[in-house]
Design an enzyme around this catalytic site. Sequence first.
Site, mmCIF file in Angstrom:
data_model
loop_
_atom_site.group_PDB
_atom_site.id
_atom_site.type_symbol
_atom_site.label_atom_id
_atom_site.label_comp_id
_atom_site.label_asym_id
_atom_site.label_seq_id
_atom_site.Cartn_x
_atom_site.Cartn_y
_atom_site.Cartn_z
ATOM 1 N N SER A 118 -98.352 -22.388 -28.209
ATOM 2 C CA SER A 118 -97.471 -21.342 -28.752
ATOM 3 C C SER A 118 -96.367 -21.915 -29.623
ATOM 4 O O SER A 118 -95.877 -23.035 -29.388
ATOM 5 C CB SER A 118 -96.820 -20.576 -27.591
ATOM 6 N N TYR A 141 -95.837 -18.262 -35.135
ATOM 7 C CA TYR A 141 -95.074 -17.016 -35.288
ATOM 8 C C TYR A 141 -94.338 -17.089 -36.620
ATOM 9 O O TYR A 141 -93.860 -18.155 -37.019
ATOM 10 C CB TYR A 141 -94.036 -16.852 -34.171
ATOM 11 N N THR A 167 -99.986 -15.163 -35.105
ATOM 12 C CA THR A 167 -99.834 -13.949 -34.298
ATOM 13 C C THR A 167 -98.935 -12.953 -35.018
ATOM 14 O O THR A 167 -97.794 -13.270 -35.361
ATOM 15 C CB THR A 167 -99.215 -14.286 -32.925
ATOM 16 N N LYS A 232 -104.005 -13.278 -35.059
ATOM 17 C CA LYS A 232 -104.087 -12.795 -33.668
ATOM 18 C C LYS A 232 -103.315 -11.485 -33.537
ATOM 19 O O LYS A 232 -102.152 -11.400 -33.948
ATOM 20 C CB LYS A 232 -103.495 -13.844 -32.728
ATOM 21 N N HIS A 256 -101.996 -8.433 -26.997
ATOM 22 C CA HIS A 256 -100.944 -9.297 -26.483
ATOM 23 C C HIS A 256 -100.785 -9.104 -24.969
ATOM 24 O O HIS A 256 -99.681 -9.132 -24.423
ATOM 25 C CB HIS A 256 -99.631 -8.966 -27.222
HETATM 26 C C1 LIG Z 1 -95.912 -14.745 -20.447
HETATM 27 C C2 LIG Z 1 -96.662 -14.610 -21.731
HETATM 28 C C3 LIG Z 1 -96.226 -15.216 -22.877
HETATM 29 C C4 LIG Z 1 -96.931 -15.092 -24.070
HETATM 30 N N1 LIG Z 1 -96.501 -15.748 -25.169
HETATM 31 C C5 LIG Z 1 -97.223 -15.657 -26.309
HETATM 32 C C6 LIG Z 1 -96.858 -16.395 -27.442
HETATM 33 O O1 LIG Z 1 -95.893 -17.123 -27.413
HETATM 34 N N2 LIG Z 1 -97.605 -16.251 -28.568
HETATM 35 C C7 LIG Z 1 -98.688 -15.434 -28.608
HETATM 36 O O2 LIG Z 1 -99.348 -15.317 -29.652
HETATM 37 N N3 LIG Z 1 -99.072 -14.735 -27.530
HETATM 38 C C8 LIG Z 1 -98.371 -14.833 -26.387
HETATM 39 N N4 LIG Z 1 -98.788 -14.158 -25.301
HETATM 40 C C9 LIG Z 1 -100.028 -13.368 -25.375
HETATM 41 C C10 LIG Z 1 -101.234 -14.246 -25.004
HETATM 42 O O3 LIG Z 1 -101.501 -15.154 -26.014
HETATM 43 C C11 LIG Z 1 -102.496 -13.408 -24.791
HETATM 44 O O4 LIG Z 1 -102.726 -12.588 -25.910
HETATM 45 C C12 LIG Z 1 -102.464 -12.538 -23.536
HETATM 46 O O5 LIG Z 1 -101.822 -13.187 -22.486
HETATM 47 C C13 LIG Z 1 -103.866 -12.158 -23.145
HETATM 48 O O6 LIG Z 1 -103.876 -11.272 -22.076
HETATM 49 P P1 LIG Z 1 -104.139 -11.717 -20.548
HETATM 50 O O7 LIG Z 1 -102.879 -12.330 -20.050
HETATM 51 O O8 LIG Z 1 -104.451 -10.408 -19.886
HETATM 52 O O9 LIG Z 1 -105.307 -12.671 -20.546
HETATM 53 C C14 LIG Z 1 -98.080 -14.293 -24.113
HETATM 54 C C15 LIG Z 1 -98.526 -13.679 -22.955
HETATM 55 C C16 LIG Z 1 -97.840 -13.836 -21.771
HETATM 56 C C17 LIG Z 1 -98.381 -13.166 -20.537
#
Ligand SMILES: Cc1cc2nc3c(=O)[nH]c(=O)nc-3n(C[C@H](O)[C@H](O)[C@H](O)COP(=O)(O)O)c2cc1C
Lengths: 361, 361, 361, 361
Positions: A118, A141, A167, A232, A256
């Site tokens: 990330s 980002y 993203t 994304k 997300h």
């Molecule tokens: C705590 C947390 C932090 C996340 N941080 C980012 C991030 O920094 N960048 C990003 O593109 N997606 C982020 N996401 C989204 C994840 O990349 C992903 O799309 C998502 O967790 C998928 O769903 P799932 O948790 O049900 O597998 C985050 C998700 C969570 C749960």
Amino acid sequence: MGELLPKLATIPEGIQSAADYLPLARERLLPAVWHYLEEGSGNQVTLHTNNCVFDSIRLIPRPMADVRDGHTRITLFGQTLAHPVILAPLAYQRLYHPHGESASAMAANAQGGQLCVSSLASQTLEEIITAAGQPLWFQLYWQEDRPRTLKLLRRAVTAGYQAIVFTVDAPIKQATIQLPASISAVNLDTPAPFPALLPHQSQVFNGWMAQAPRWEDLAWLRAQTSLPLLVKGILHPEDARKVINLGYDGLVVSNHGGRVLDGAPASLACLPEIVSTVSGRGKVLFDSGIRNGRDIYKALALGADAVLIGRPYIWGLATVGALGVAHVIRLLRDELEMTMALTGTASIREITREKIISDRD
Amino acid sequence: MGELLPKLATIPEGIQSAADYLPLARERLLPAVWHYLEEGSGNQVTLHTNNCVFDSIRLIPRPMADVRDGHTRITLFGQTLAHPVILAPLAYQRLYHPHGESASAMAANAQGGQLCVSSLASQTLEEIITAAGQPLWFQLYWQEDRPRTLKLLRRAVTAGYQAIVFTVDAPIKQATIQLPASISAVNLDTPAPFPALLPHQSQVFNGWMAQAPRWEDLAWLRAQTSLPLLVKGILHPEDARKVINLGYDGLVVSNHGGRVLDGAPASLACLPEIVSTVSGRGKVLFDSGIRNGRDIYKALALGADAVLIGRPYIWGLATVGALGVAHVIRLLRDELEMTMALTGTASIREITREKIISDRD
Amino acid sequence: MGELLPKLATIPEGIQSAADYLPLARERLLPAVWHYLEEGSGNQVTLHTNNCVFDSIRLIPRPMADVRDGHTRITLFGQTLAHPVILAPLAYQRLYHPHGESASAMAANAQGGQLCVSSLASQTLEEIITAAGQPLWFQLYWQEDRPRTLKLLRRAVTAGYQAIVFTVDAPIKQATIQLPASISAVNLDTPAPFPALLPHQSQVFNGWMAQAPRWEDLAWLRAQTSLPLLVKGILHPEDARKVINLGYDGLVVSNHGGRVLDGAPASLACLPEIVSTVSGRGKVLFDSGIRNGRDIYKALALGADAVLIGRPYIWGLATVGALGVAHVIRLLRDELEMTMALTGTASIREITREKIISDRD
Amino acid sequence: MGELLPKLATIPEGIQSAADYLPLARERLLPAVWHYLEEGSGNQVTLHTNNCVFDSIRLIPRPMADVRDGHTRITLFGQTLAHPVILAPLAYQRLYHPHGESASAMAANAQGGQLCVSSLASQTLEEIITAAGQPLWFQLYWQEDRPRTLKLLRRAVTAGYQAIVFTVDAPIKQATIQLPASISAVNLDTPAPFPALLPHQSQVFNGWMAQAPRWEDLAWLRAQTSLPLLVKGILHPEDARKVINLGYDGLVVSNHGGRVLDGAPASLACLPEIVSTVSGRGKVLFDSGIRNGRDIYKALALGADAVLIGRPYIWGLATVGALGVAHVIRLLRDELEMTMALTGTASIREITREKIISDRD
Ligand SMILES: Cc1cc2nc3c(=O)[nH]c(=O)nc-3n(C[C@H](O)[C@H](O)[C@H](O)COP(=O)(O)O)c2cc1C
Ligand SMILES: Cc1cc2nc3c(=O)[nH]c(=O)nc-3n(C[C@H](O)[C@H](O)[C@H](O)COP(=O)(O)O)c2cc1C
Ligand SMILES: Cc1cc2nc3c(=O)[nH]c(=O)nc-3n(C[C@H](O)[C@H](O)[C@H](O)COP(=O)(O)O)c2cc1C
Ligand SMILES: Cc1cc2nc3c(=O)[nH]c(=O)nc-3n(C[C@H](O)[C@H](O)[C@H](O)COP(=O)(O)O)c2cc1C
């Protein structure tokens, strides 16, 4: 509220599936951190439907097929992966374990998979890639404007990241966790100043959205790198078409993890139409809601080329660090293999729409 | 049952959405008052479906749109409002806070919106409009006959009310709260005597319904004022057509928050057909079940020109008076703006049917 | 398990609907009696769907209609009833109140309605009709053979019963309540001996079903009386057609309150097709699942000429005897009137399919 | 966790249906054994839908039919059975009662039915058939290769088993119960060594699936015996066609009681299409989810020739041994007879699609 349990040093007994790590992780995290990890936005309608939607899809057992040569290998952007399970970009992983993103990176490597780091990583990009011992993917980002964004992109490229996942679905950062002093987005510059607002101007439109990327920025970004570049956070087929037409190598169908727009459709519900729109002109990855190998199989059957998993690997990380992440990946892969075997499927390519029945059929 | 908590003087910490005011309000109201506020009629089937129906509609994220000039302004009957969120007429607001309707009026004004004052207001129409510092809307109930109704209408017009909302869906006043001595419908004359019934005559048909307005009264009323005049409580497209054909300026699609005929359809389920029947010949407002900005977006996407909110602003009022009402409006507007931003919508006009997916699609 | 509460002598405070009697009744009945009253057969699937099915039907408010002359009168087999709410035949009513069937009969009369007295009444047919002060209906169960059945029919006719409802849906009497010594089916002769079974013969087929009525008995029965004669317990349109073709005056669409064949469809789900099959050649009555006046309205809208209610009036009986039964009838009628008023319906005849929306529409 | 209750010696009071044995059985089994018996795989989605699917099918009462000659007899592979309820093969029955498979066999015989003895029986095939006092069916699991499989088949044939049910849907033996030392699969040889795996080979594909039967083995097996031969675990019509084309005498539509591939469709949902594919060219048996006689009726109405029941008879076994198994069979048959009687069905052959309504209709 009792004490937090200590991290484990070895894989705990009796774990049968990734979900078995959930309670172990919760006992090892402060409630605020746990809540930040698990929460969805709004009334959690999207979070909920992300998971439930998988249950509306049935897998048809096909015994007696010859799957002795079965395997889960895929090739993605020139790299061969042992399985189609990629670790999604999740911010601030030192919240969950002192080894943070490095632990996830080592686990992904050990299991023959990939990690997408990330923009909000809590360790330096260089540190993480060193721990990984292999090139990783970088999640970008938008950094308020083009120069700042380009700077971050270049740093990742220099560090050796081999694919970029841009993203776009979270332009507004809403109330989130209060990070401990020792944890921060170490790879980012101090953010650009928030736009000064006139009276009656809107924080949303004139503030956040003025700093968000637009389609012209997407075109610009494509020109900045020859690495594989994905977007994304796509749920509308029209947006998928535009992304591919701009020369992107692929996209991630994702909401997300239900954390941005509550009321957005289940990510899986959007997948088939996007797959048919992209029609092989780019890779279609999928995330949001995957919890076991059967879910992975269903996403692949609906046309995904590979999947990202989010929260489940963090449960492993929070419990037992890199070992836990590796174990979660292995469990998912084992379940995927068993699902393939029981449905008479010898390769990822054979996981097609005919293998499943949807309640909508 | 503990003591009632005192009203607050400042906005409480940690409120993220209107719903967060619900528990705070409940702790500050007598159970009978709380029950009167929240209850639906019968088995609460309509009350329940009013809320649930919103979850069957999905919002599609459209990142990367240019919404830097986005805003929520609308023009309604010549007045420009900063946002399409109008405070619905709710009776006896001094039940919830000593500042009563005046507090709601001040809040609506401060937030650039509108309040529709109930016929059953617990403060005088004049007092409320003074507090508001701007013209308000007046909700008219039929006062048993034409002369009495006309008298009330004239008083509102004289006091400076600038639009009239004639509520027609609650002709039968069923068992309701026992008002404290200090609270009453101060703007109403003593009610006309209830019709004397012959043996075997029906209280409903020969009593209540003899005092209810009929279509000919609706025609008559239209002739009594040149102010913008709306009918509130329409769910059948045929009735919508008649209202508009009688020269009304608009109507409110509403089931009175599920408080009258239990088993009535969700208000939102009736909206699209009415919108298409009215077809621009009058304004179509909507209420019943809205709890956040995403719900507002969905109602607008299904064709409403603006929405009324009921109980949620009372939660703010009961907790912290005018400040709470203003805060609730602001929260709803912020959520509406964020929903617009995330769906690539720069103005209220752009919130169209294409922006959403209904489970019925 | 505390003491049973005593019967009341006056109508309790605060009752707003028939359902409010339910807890009061339960506190006044032995658990075994309560269970016998409320239970459904098997897994109670039919019992459950009987009630839920009403929620899938929506009532459309139609304000401003002229219903000042509204009323609920109907004419059934030459008798004018003040409302279409008939008390269903329920066995052994002295289980619930010492005044038993007589109390129900008095209440039906006082409210301008009807009671259908069960073959399994716990008071004599003569006693009940005397208490009623008006002719009643008699529910006939097959008495193992024609002569015995005829004897019971003749007794009812002689006693002054004016319509006969022949219940055919419960040929097998399964495990039921152990009656107290003082309560029995006083109008029945000792049952005929159960057929002697050969080894490997079936208690069901060769026992119960050998004593059950068949179509030829139905034809025979029609010839035994010129009174209005109905069949109760019809759910299949083909059976409805046969019943009418045999010269019966009507039928009751009923699944016996979910007490016989678990898995049978909701009674309401079967109504429309039967109505269209009968097509005015006989009366179509309805029961099973009605709990309030809105339910009555829905059954009438789907084509029923009148409805029977079962358990709800027993709740009134168990609480406060005849007064309670009368009160339940009055509450149901009031709700029916309000539903009519709010939907713009001035007579029972006007309650048509157009007044409602079914989820299946 | 209290003591385990002792086995009973006589049928307990108050049992009305098979499900009433469930709590009695649970109290008499170690939690691990109970869990092993009841569990489904994964998230138990299939286990759950196996049961629920029956509730979506409605039975239509048809009173007044002549069913005095009704019976439940069927003929299957030349044998006349008093009813179509066969005891499914369940492993290790001495886990539940010291009399193990012999008790089930005696009960099946006493009730005029059949037992299919598992390859994983905890008593010798010879012992069980002796206890039965009649020929039984044998359930064959593939024994890693042809010679080992043939050896087991021959032993069963020699012991007098008269029909062979070859189960193909469970090639992967996942984490299961730890058997007590005294209980084992006494009829099996020591398993063949698990294939030695190269690094990066898969335990699933190169291990388990290398030892699983394939279509060519199915053809081979058919040639090894002239006994009636069925395949158990078919859910896809294409597989059903192949099985029949290979000369098999029938098949069992089954998802193994929800114990193998979680996410597989409800077994009942797969039945109609398979019945129409087989089209009388072989027998179609059904299992998974049957809990009472109404469920049996529904499966037969959807085309099954007979049904197998699993867990319910084990509840009887665990409570009161052979007596309990016999009682469970009798309860199921009684319910089937009552369902037939109430739906106007005099023989198993008359239980057709017209007798039911599916929610999908
Ligand atoms: C705590 C947390 C932090 C996340 N941080 C980012 C991030 O920094 N960048 C990003 O593109 N997606 C982020 N996401 C989204 C994840 O990349 C992903 O799309 C998502 O967790 C998928 O769903 P799932 O948790 O049900 O597998 C985050 C998700 C969570 C749960
Ligand atoms: C306590 C209460 C009192 C109300 N009083 C009135 C009223 O006096 N006049 C009127 O037209 N509507 C009245 N309504 C209906 C509201 O105007 C509005 O239609 C309804 O509250 C919208 O539903 P919501 O509460 O789910 O937003 C009342 C509603 C409530 C909850
Ligand atoms: C306790 C009880 C006893 C009943 N006894 C009879 C009876 O003797 N004869 C009959 O035709 N129906 C009998 N019924 C069925 C009712 O007449 C009626 O069909 C049913 O109660 C309607 O359903 P409801 O209770 O949901 O209104 C009985 C029902 C109950 C609940
Ligand atoms: C504890 C248990 C053990 C089983 N063992 C076997 C077995 O050894 N061989 C086999 O073919 N099926 C086996 N089955 C599956 C059953 O034969 C049958 O398909 C299943 O129990 C039917 O579902 P039901 O339990 O819902 O009736 C087993 C099932 C259970 C519950």
